[in-house]
Design a protein around this motif. Structure first.
Motif, PDB file in Angstrom:
ATOM      1  N   MET A  23       0.756  -1.233   0.074  1.00  0.00           N
ATOM      2  CA  MET A  23       0.001  -0.004  -0.201  1.00  0.00           C
ATOM      3  C   MET A  23       0.867   1.091   0.110  1.00  0.00           C
ATOM      4  O   MET A  23       1.857   1.432   0.648  1.00  0.00           O
ATOM      5  N   THR A  24       0.602   2.189  -0.817  1.00  0.00           N
ATOM      6  CA  THR A  24       1.327   3.353  -1.121  1.00  0.00           C
ATOM      7  C   THR A  24       0.735   4.261   0.171  1.00  0.00           C
ATOM      8  O   THR A  24      -0.338   4.511   0.300  1.00  0.00           O
ATOM      9  N   ARG A  25       1.849   5.091   1.118  1.00  0.00           N
ATOM     10  CA  ARG A  25       1.481   5.942   1.852  1.00  0.00           C
ATOM     11  C   ARG A  25       1.007   7.235   1.256  1.00  0.00           C
ATOM     12  O   ARG A  25       1.849   7.778   0.699  1.00  0.00           O
ATOM     13  N   ALA A  26       0.098   7.857   1.779  1.00  0.00           N
ATOM     14  CA  ALA A  26       0.232   9.431   1.242  1.00  0.00           C
ATOM     15  C   ALA A  26       0.355  10.416   2.488  1.00  0.00           C
ATOM     16  O   ALA A  26      -0.752  10.798   3.096  1.00  0.00           O
ATOM     17  N   LEU A  27       1.471  10.926   2.903  1.00  0.00           N
ATOM     18  CA  LEU A  27       1.702  11.504   3.894  1.00  0.00           C
ATOM     19  C   LEU A  27       1.602  12.820   3.728  1.00  0.00           C
ATOM     20  O   LEU A  27       1.923  13.439   2.791  1.00  0.00           O
ATOM     21  N   SER A  28       1.184  13.645   4.770  1.00  0.00           N
ATOM     22  CA  SER A  28       0.990  15.019   4.552  1.00  0.00           C
ATOM     23  C   SER A  28       2.077  15.764   5.065  1.00  0.00           C
ATOM     24  O   SER A  28       2.205  16.898   4.537  1.00  0.00           O
ATOM     25  N   THR A  29       3.108  15.017   5.430  1.00  0.00           N
ATOM     26  CA  THR A  29       4.580  15.484   5.762  1.00  0.00           C
ATOM     27  C   THR A  29       5.827  14.914   4.899  1.00  0.00           C
ATOM     28  O   THR A  29       5.418  13.874   4.778  1.00  0.00           O
ATOM     29  N   PRO A  30       6.449  15.575   4.457  1.00  0.00           N
ATOM     30  CA  PRO A  30       7.655  14.841   3.923  1.00  0.00           C
ATOM     31  C   PRO A  30       8.451  14.080   4.849  1.00  0.00           C
ATOM     32  O   PRO A  30       8.341  14.174   6.211  1.00  0.00           O
ATOM     33  N   PRO A  31       9.079  12.711   4.279  1.00  0.00           N
ATOM     34  CA  PRO A  31       9.662  11.939   4.984  1.00  0.00           C
ATOM     35  C   PRO A  31      10.955  12.761   5.826  1.00  0.00           C
ATOM     36  O   PRO A  31      11.427  13.420   5.385  1.00  0.00           O
ATOM     37  N   VAL A  32      11.187  12.341   6.966  1.00  0.00           N
ATOM     38  CA  VAL A  32      12.145  13.039   7.708  1.00  0.00           C
ATOM     39  C   VAL A  32      13.754  12.523   6.926  1.00  0.00           C
ATOM     40  O   VAL A  32      14.475  13.271   7.091  1.00  0.00           O
ATOM     41  N   ILE A  33      13.661  11.289   6.686  1.00  0.00           N
ATOM     42  CA  ILE A  33      14.841  10.867   5.746  1.00  0.00           C
ATOM     43  C   ILE A  33      14.437  10.401   4.439  1.00  0.00           C
ATOM     44  O   ILE A  33      13.484   9.628   4.423  1.00  0.00           O
ATOM     45  N   ALA A  34      15.073  10.770   3.638  1.00  0.00           N
ATOM     46  CA  ALA A  34      14.738  10.156   2.110  1.00  0.00           C
ATOM     47  C   ALA A  34      15.161   9.007   1.807  1.00  0.00           C
ATOM     48  O   ALA A  34      16.132   8.424   2.302  1.00  0.00           O
ATOM     49  N   SER A  35      14.247   8.267   0.975  1.00  0.00           N
ATOM     50  CA  SER A  35      14.623   7.036   0.752  1.00  0.00           C
ATOM     51  C   SER A  35      15.709   6.841  -0.189  1.00  0.00           C
ATOM     52  O   SER A  35      16.153   7.670  -0.934  1.00  0.00           O
ATOM     53  N   GLY A  36      16.848   5.878   0.149  1.00  0.00           N
ATOM     54  CA  GLY A  36      17.954   5.724  -0.766  1.00  0.00           C
ATOM     55  C   GLY A  36      19.095   6.477   0.243  1.00  0.00           C
ATOM     56  O   GLY A  36      20.374   6.405  -0.279  1.00  0.00           O
ATOM     57  N   SER A  37      18.888   6.921   1.281  1.00  0.00           N
ATOM     58  CA  SER A  37      19.861   7.642   2.021  1.00  0.00           C
ATOM     59  C   SER A  37      20.969   6.786   2.594  1.00  0.00           C
ATOM     60  O   SER A  37      22.117   7.067   2.746  1.00  0.00           O
ATOM     61  N   LEU A  38      20.680   5.350   2.811  1.00  0.00           N
ATOM     62  CA  LEU A  38      21.511   4.449   3.412  1.00  0.00           C
ATOM     63  C   LEU A  38      21.882   3.376   2.090  1.00  0.00           C
ATOM     64  O   LEU A  38      23.099   3.225   1.678  1.00  0.00           O
ATOM     65  N   ALA A  39      21.032   3.120   1.416  1.00  0.00           N
ATOM     66  CA  ALA A  39      20.938   2.021   0.220  1.00  0.00           C
ATOM     67  C   ALA A  39      21.891   2.441  -0.847  1.00  0.00           C
ATOM     68  O   ALA A  39      22.510   1.659  -1.708  1.00  0.00           O
ATOM     69  N   ASP A  40      21.802   3.688  -1.151  1.00  0.00           N
ATOM     70  CA  ASP A  40      22.787   4.223  -2.324  1.00  0.00           C
ATOM     71  C   ASP A  40      24.183   4.362  -1.980  1.00  0.00           C
ATOM     72  O   ASP A  40      24.838   4.474  -3.002  1.00  0.00           O
ATOM     73  N   SER A  41      24.394   3.920  -0.826  1.00  0.00           N
ATOM     74  CA  SER A  41      25.974   3.697  -0.520  1.00  0.00           C
ATOM     75  C   SER A  41      26.362   2.612   0.137  1.00  0.00           C
ATOM     76  O   SER A  41      25.343   1.937   0.999  1.00  0.00           O
ATOM     77  N   PRO A  42      27.475   2.056   0.212  1.00  0.00           N
ATOM     78  CA  PRO A  42      27.872   0.779   1.115  1.00  0.00           C
ATOM     79  C   PRO A  42      27.669   1.123   2.351  1.00  0.00           C
ATOM     80  O   PRO A  42      28.278   2.207   2.875  1.00  0.00           O
ATOM     81  N   GLN A  43      27.654   0.276   3.175  1.00  0.00           N
ATOM     82  CA  GLN A  43      27.598   0.330   4.501  1.00  0.00           C
ATOM     83  C   GLN A  43      28.862   0.829   5.307  1.00  0.00           C
ATOM     84  O   GLN A  43      29.983   0.198   4.842  1.00  0.00           O
ATOM     85  N   PRO A  44      28.779   1.714   5.787  1.00  0.00           N
ATOM     86  CA  PRO A  44      30.013   2.384   6.332  1.00  0.00           C
ATOM     87  C   PRO A  44      30.935   1.772   7.531  1.00  0.00           C
ATOM     88  O   PRO A  44      30.126   0.950   8.223  1.00  0.00           O
ATOM     89  N   VAL A  45      32.003   1.995   7.573  1.00  0.00           N
ATOM     90  CA  VAL A  45      32.794   1.629   8.600  1.00  0.00           C
ATOM     91  C   VAL A  45      33.189   2.828   9.527  1.00  0.00           C
ATOM     92  O   VAL A  45      33.372   4.021   9.011  1.00  0.00           O
ATOM     93  N   LEU A  46      32.536   2.921  10.673  1.00  0.00           N
ATOM     94  CA  LEU A  46      32.547   4.014  11.498  1.00  0.00           C
ATOM     95  C   LEU A  46      33.581   4.002  12.705  1.00  0.00           C
ATOM     96  O   LEU A  46      33.620   2.951  13.457  1.00  0.00           O
ATOM     97  N   PRO A  47      34.308   5.121  12.652  1.00  0.00           N
ATOM     98  CA  PRO A  47      35.410   5.143  13.696  1.00  0.00           C
ATOM     99  C   PRO A  47      34.695   5.395  15.110  1.00  0.00           C
ATOM    100  O   PRO A  47      33.576   5.986  15.127  1.00  0.00           O
ATOM    101  N   VAL A  48      35.666   4.902  16.063  1.00  0.00           N
ATOM    102  CA  VAL A  48      35.125   4.779  17.454  1.00  0.00           C
ATOM    103  C   VAL A  48      36.279   5.394  18.443  1.00  0.00           C
ATOM    104  O   VAL A  48      37.278   5.219  18.001  1.00  0.00           O
ATOM    105  N   ALA A  49      36.052   5.897  19.440  1.00  0.00           N
ATOM    106  CA  ALA A  49      36.864   6.451  20.377  1.00  0.00           C
ATOM    107  C   ALA A  49      38.147   5.242  20.691  1.00  0.00           C
ATOM    108  O   ALA A  49      37.471   4.020  20.631  1.00  0.00           O
TER     109      ALA A  49
END
Length: 198
Positions: A1-27
């Protein structure tokens, strides 16, 4: 089912999948990196630890099953359902696990989960990993709220959550089943606030 939101999504689709999963540095030289097939033995060994088994009823029983989980983790990233990382030390050894799951791009909400291997406990590994993942998710990806649940009997997890700014919001009564029966669960959350200088 396609959602019809009255507000835009907080995060755009593709924000993660368009890039490889990152390596994140930690302290302190720690890293968060995607799981690799060679990690299967140490991942399986984690679920033989009594403390990890106490809080996790979904447990792999063979290295083959672990690799199936790793395949599912990769699919989670591609489908923007979650991200799963190994927490590694300065020599590359696996120290623990951390995950971002239940991603809701419309409302900008996700859940976090983690465990640490016995040899790495008491050194701040969980809190350092959680802090790094939280900052990335909130301030680089754009999530607004991160949620964390744990048994009210899991005092170590409660300390990690509090250390990393996850406020305790309440108790969900009999909300999870563990091997020894139903547990009340603490619900924590961290909400994005502006970063100084940004």
């Amino acid at each position: 089912m396609t959602r019809a939101l009255s507000t835009p999504p907080v995060i755009a689709s593709g924000s993660l999948a368009d890039s490889p999963q990152p390596v994140l540095p930690v302290a302190r030289g720690l890293l968060l990196r995607p799981w690799e097939s060679a990690d299967a033995p140490v991942f399986l060994s984690a679920y033989e630890d009594d403390e990890i088994r106490r809080w996790h009823t979904n447990r792999p029983s063979t290295e083959g099953q672990v690799r199936e989980w790793f395949d599912a983790y990769r699919q989670d990233w591609i489908r923007e359902k979650g991200g799963h990382w190994a927490v590694t030390g300065d020599s590359g050894q696996v120290l623990g696990r951390i995950a971002l799951r239940g991603l809701d791009f419309d409302d900008g909400i996700a859940g976090v989960a983690y465990w640490v291997l016995p040899a790495a406990r008491g050194a701040g590994v969980a809190s350092q990993a959680l802090e790094a993942l939280s900052f990335w998710a909130l301030h680089q990806i754009g999530f607004f709220r991160l949620e964390l649940d744990h048994s009210t009997r899991n005092e170590a997890s409660c300390r990690v959550a509090a250390t990393c700014g996850y406020d305790l919001e309440g108790t969900k009564r009999s909300a999870a089943v563990h091997d020894d029966g139903r547990h009340d669960m603490h619900g924590h959350a961290r909400v994005r606030v502006p970063v100084r200088g940004h």
